[in-house]
Design a protein around this motif. Structure first.
Motif, PDB file in Angstrom:
ATOM      1  N   ARG A  75      50.283  22.089  67.603  1.00  0.00           N
ATOM      2  CA  ARG A  75      49.722  20.814  66.952  1.00  0.00           C
ATOM      3  C   ARG A  75      48.807  20.198  67.728  1.00  0.00           C
ATOM      4  O   ARG A  75      48.200  19.986  68.537  1.00  0.00           O
ATOM      5  N   GLN A  97      55.975  25.391  68.365  1.00  0.00           N
ATOM      6  CA  GLN A  97      55.533  24.510  67.421  1.00  0.00           C
ATOM      7  C   GLN A  97      54.611  23.292  67.808  1.00  0.00           C
ATOM      8  O   GLN A  97      53.771  22.937  67.331  1.00  0.00           O
ATOM      9  N   ALA A  98      55.117  22.569  68.684  1.00  0.00           N
ATOM     10  CA  ALA A  98      54.574  21.291  69.254  1.00  0.00           C
ATOM     11  C   ALA A  98      53.467  21.744  69.844  1.00  0.00           C
ATOM     12  O   ALA A  98      52.239  20.975  69.838  1.00  0.00           O
ATOM     13  N   LEU A  99      53.213  22.784  70.595  1.00  0.00           N
ATOM     14  CA  LEU A  99      51.961  23.131  71.258  1.00  0.00           C
ATOM     15  C   LEU A  99      50.724  23.723  70.395  1.00  0.00           C
ATOM     16  O   LEU A  99      49.913  23.253  70.582  1.00  0.00           O
ATOM     17  N   SER A 139      61.432  19.525  73.903  1.00  0.00           N
ATOM     18  CA  SER A 139      60.563  19.864  72.452  1.00  0.00           C
ATOM     19  C   SER A 139      59.262  19.590  72.539  1.00  0.00           C
ATOM     20  O   SER A 139      58.339  20.153  71.846  1.00  0.00           O
ATOM     21  N   THR A 140      58.822  18.709  73.616  1.00  0.00           N
ATOM     22  CA  THR A 140      57.409  18.629  73.746  1.00  0.00           C
ATOM     23  C   THR A 140      56.639  20.107  74.063  1.00  0.00           C
ATOM     24  O   THR A 140      55.566  20.138  73.613  1.00  0.00           O
ATOM     25  N   PHE A 141      57.311  21.112  74.752  1.00  0.00           N
ATOM     26  CA  PHE A 141      56.742  22.349  75.106  1.00  0.00           C
ATOM     27  C   PHE A 141      57.124  23.373  74.176  1.00  0.00           C
ATOM     28  O   PHE A 141      57.018  24.534  74.475  1.00  0.00           O
ATOM     29  N   SER A 142      57.646  23.002  72.896  1.00  0.00           N
ATOM     30  CA  SER A 142      58.231  24.208  71.873  1.00  0.00           C
ATOM     31  C   SER A 142      56.782  24.732  71.474  1.00  0.00           C
ATOM     32  O   SER A 142      55.727  24.338  71.386  1.00  0.00           O
ATOM     33  N   ASP A 153      60.682  11.318  82.338  1.00  0.00           N
ATOM     34  CA  ASP A 153      61.430  12.232  81.524  1.00  0.00           C
ATOM     35  C   ASP A 153      60.564  12.838  80.303  1.00  0.00           C
ATOM     36  O   ASP A 153      60.135  11.927  79.374  1.00  0.00           O
ATOM     37  N   ILE A 154      60.534  14.084  80.183  1.00  0.00           N
ATOM     38  CA  ILE A 154      59.760  14.675  78.968  1.00  0.00           C
ATOM     39  C   ILE A 154      60.552  15.443  78.057  1.00  0.00           C
ATOM     40  O   ILE A 154      61.146  16.354  78.697  1.00  0.00           O
ATOM     41  N   PRO A 155      61.001  15.017  76.809  1.00  0.00           N
ATOM     42  CA  PRO A 155      61.611  15.925  76.151  1.00  0.00           C
ATOM     43  C   PRO A 155      61.364  17.515  76.116  1.00  0.00           C
ATOM     44  O   PRO A 155      60.228  17.748  75.963  1.00  0.00           O
TER      45      PRO A 155
END
Length: 68
Positions: free
Chosen positions: A68, A64-66, A59-62, A55-57
């Motif tokens: 970083r 903003q996250a990308l 939000s990992t692919f938002s 399971d990957i949240p």
């Protein structure tokens, strides 16, 4: 896998090696990309271990996250 350009020239070759059964699936544990125009050079990706169905949240692919 052989990759060709629009003129029909070989550009690179991808090799899949060290195929192992993981969770009932055949998986290449080493992949090597070899450019046709640079003999002796390659990029290699090797796995020590893999996990499936993790399971990957979302939000990992938002965006903003990308960034970083």
């Amino acid at each position: 896998i052989s990759y060709w350009d629009e003129a029909g020239e070989l550009v690179r070759t991808m090799r899949f090696e060290d195929v192992q059964q993981l969770d009932g699936r055949p998986v290449p544990m080493r992949m090597t990309l070899i450019p046709a125009d640079a003999p002796g050079e390659f990029t290699e990706l090797s796995y020590d271990s893999l996990e499936f169905d993790v399971d990957i949240p979302a939000s990992t692919f938002s965006l903003q996250a990308l960034k970083r």
